[in-house]
Design an enzyme around this catalytic site. Sequence first.
Site, PDB file in Angstrom:
ATOM      1  CE1 TYR A  73      -3.566  -2.447   5.389  1.00  0.00           C
ATOM      2  CE2 TYR A  73      -3.261  -0.099   4.949  1.00  0.00           C
ATOM      3  CZ  TYR A  73      -3.525  -1.389   4.497  1.00  0.00           C
ATOM      4  OH  TYR A  73      -3.733  -1.610   3.147  1.00  0.00           O
ATOM      5  CB  SER A 104      -0.896   0.021   1.236  1.00  0.00           C
ATOM      6  OG  SER A 104      -1.544   1.273   1.331  1.00  0.00           O
TER       7      SER A 104
HETATM    8  N1  NAP Z   1      -8.684  -0.620  -0.986  1.00  0.00           N
HETATM    9  C1  NAP Z   1      -7.646   0.188  -0.807  1.00  0.00           C
HETATM   10  O1  NAP Z   1      -7.750   1.426  -0.782  1.00  0.00           O
HETATM   11  C2  NAP Z   1      -6.254  -0.410  -0.674  1.00  0.00           C
HETATM   12  C3  NAP Z   1      -5.169   0.457  -0.811  1.00  0.00           C
HETATM   13  C4  NAP Z   1      -3.874  -0.057  -0.692  1.00  0.00           C
HETATM   14  C5  NAP Z   1      -3.707  -1.415  -0.455  1.00  0.00           C
HETATM   15  N2  NAP Z   1      -4.785  -2.235  -0.326  1.00  0.00           N
HETATM   16  C6  NAP Z   1      -4.520  -3.661  -0.091  1.00  0.00           C
HETATM   17  O2  NAP Z   1      -5.130  -4.406  -1.124  1.00  0.00           O
HETATM   18  C7  NAP Z   1      -5.549  -5.673  -0.631  1.00  0.00           C
HETATM   19  C8  NAP Z   1      -7.025  -5.871  -0.929  1.00  0.00           C
HETATM   20  O3  NAP Z   1      -7.770  -4.794  -0.359  1.00  0.00           O
HETATM   21  P1  NAP Z   1      -9.336  -4.607  -0.672  1.00  0.00           P
HETATM   22  O4  NAP Z   1      -9.653  -3.193  -0.387  1.00  0.00           O
HETATM   23  O5  NAP Z   1      -9.676  -5.200  -1.985  1.00  0.00           O
HETATM   24  O6  NAP Z   1      -9.961  -5.505   0.518  1.00  0.00           O
HETATM   25  P2  NAP Z   1     -11.409  -6.145   0.718  1.00  0.00           P
HETATM   26  O7  NAP Z   1     -12.392  -5.618  -0.252  1.00  0.00           O
HETATM   27  O8  NAP Z   1     -11.693  -5.995   2.181  1.00  0.00           O
HETATM   28  O9  NAP Z   1     -11.124  -7.688   0.421  1.00  0.00           O
HETATM   29  C9  NAP Z   1     -10.205  -8.351   1.238  1.00  0.00           C
HETATM   30  C10 NAP Z   1     -10.021  -9.774   0.763  1.00  0.00           C
HETATM   31  O10 NAP Z   1      -9.085 -10.411   1.654  1.00  0.00           O
HETATM   32  C11 NAP Z   1      -9.650 -11.638   2.082  1.00  0.00           C
HETATM   33  N3  NAP Z   1      -9.174 -12.033   3.397  1.00  0.00           N
HETATM   34  C12 NAP Z   1      -9.281 -11.377   4.584  1.00  0.00           C
HETATM   35  N4  NAP Z   1      -8.750 -12.121   5.574  1.00  0.00           N
HETATM   36  C13 NAP Z   1      -8.278 -13.255   4.998  1.00  0.00           C
HETATM   37  C14 NAP Z   1      -7.629 -14.409   5.484  1.00  0.00           C
HETATM   38  N5  NAP Z   1      -7.348 -14.559   6.782  1.00  0.00           N
HETATM   39  N6  NAP Z   1      -7.305 -15.395   4.611  1.00  0.00           N
HETATM   40  C15 NAP Z   1      -7.590 -15.259   3.280  1.00  0.00           C
HETATM   41  N7  NAP Z   1      -8.213 -14.195   2.767  1.00  0.00           N
HETATM   42  C16 NAP Z   1      -8.555 -13.205   3.622  1.00  0.00           C
HETATM   43  C17 NAP Z   1     -11.156 -11.409   2.074  1.00  0.00           C
HETATM   44  O11 NAP Z   1     -11.796 -12.672   2.017  1.00  0.00           O
HETATM   45  P3  NAP Z   1     -13.315 -12.908   2.532  1.00  0.00           P
HETATM   46  O12 NAP Z   1     -14.112 -11.717   2.109  1.00  0.00           O
HETATM   47  O13 NAP Z   1     -13.695 -14.160   1.852  1.00  0.00           O
HETATM   48  O14 NAP Z   1     -13.275 -13.048   4.015  1.00  0.00           O
HETATM   49  C18 NAP Z   1     -11.304 -10.586   0.798  1.00  0.00           C
HETATM   50  O15 NAP Z   1     -11.343 -11.418  -0.327  1.00  0.00           O
HETATM   51  C19 NAP Z   1      -5.204  -5.679   0.854  1.00  0.00           C
HETATM   52  O16 NAP Z   1      -3.952  -6.293   1.045  1.00  0.00           O
HETATM   53  C20 NAP Z   1      -5.117  -4.202   1.193  1.00  0.00           C
HETATM   54  O17 NAP Z   1      -4.278  -3.972   2.309  1.00  0.00           O
HETATM   55  C21 NAP Z   1      -6.057  -1.772  -0.434  1.00  0.00           C
END
Ligand code: NAP
EC number: 1.-.-.-
Length: 248
Positions: free
Chosen positions: A154, A141
């Site tokens: 985080y 991130s």
């Molecule tokens: N969105 C942003 O602004 C942003 C910015 C920078 C970085 N990121 C990074 O991008 C990645 C995805 O973010 P997102 O916003 O798409 O998140 P999200 O919509 O909350 O989705 C998170 C995903 O991670 C899975 N997950 C959570 N705990 C888990 C575990 N213990 N084992 C396996 N899978 C697990 C969830 O599975 P279930 O739903 O099936 O539980 C879901 O598929 C993360 O690493 C986040 O830190 C996001």
Amino acid sequence: MSKLEGKVAVVTGASKGIGAAIAKALAKNGAAVVVNYASSKAGADAVVDTITAAGGRAVAVRADVSQAAQARDLVEAAVQQFGRLDVLVNNSGVYEFAAIEEVTEEHYRRIFDVNVLGVLLATQAAAKHLGEGGSIINISSAVTDALTPTTAVYTGTKGALNAISGVLANELAPRKIRVNVVSPGYVVTEGTHTAGIAGSEMEAGFVAQTPLGRSGQPDDIAGVVAFLASDDARWVTGEVINASGGVR
Ligand SMILES: NC(=O)c1ccc[n+]([C@@H]2O[C@H](COP(=O)([O-])OP(=O)(O)OC[C@H]3O[C@@H](n4cnc5c(N)ncnc54)[C@H](OP(=O)(O)O)[C@@H]3O)[C@@H](O)[C@H]2O)c1
């Protein structure tokens, strides 16, 4: 020929958000994809349906990546279903923000267990099967540069992830396995809605700091990951690539 034809990929946390877009992009480029989920079976099944309806190959596999046996079973499922493993995308992640006074051991352990230990366990399991040309992509991130107040835990996980990725790029290079990081800026996902960021003042602040002047979308990240997964990126390893609309 599609650039990922013949390759097999595991995408962790692909039931929604950025992971779902990555799974679809890899499949669109010809990869067979294991769509991992922890709790959202319906979301993972919907991603698999979208991929198969377009003529691609995918299966949904439940695994909590922070549990060693489940991370191992996830990777084994790829080999059992599709016969090999070429690409691991460590996308699973949880985020939750707290001022330093509010940080608890539980908060620390929950976020570090998924965002750091989960990556180590999935990578350990995958490294056994990856061969020459293998590619590991870790989703970090832009918070590691932004250093936003209330994100100490985080941001700490993503700083650790960047460092771990650099080490593993060197460690796995003799086996011709590449390890890179993609660092998204703010992206609108199910997770940012749940966290109350989408539509909030925090989101407006992120957009105001973004040179390209809008929120990121999951597909903005997925194309970069597909490139790193492919042989077009065969000379790229140990890199952190911001996919953030210019935020650094
Ligand atoms: N969105 C942003 O602004 C942003 C910015 C920078 C970085 N990121 C990074 O991008 C990645 C995805 O973010 P997102 O916003 O798409 O998140 P999200 O919509 O909350 O989705 C998170 C995903 O991670 C899975 N997950 C959570 N705990 C888990 C575990 N213990 N084992 C396996 N899978 C697990 C969830 O599975 P279930 O739903 O099936 O539980 C879901 O598929 C993360 O690493 C986040 O830190 C996001």
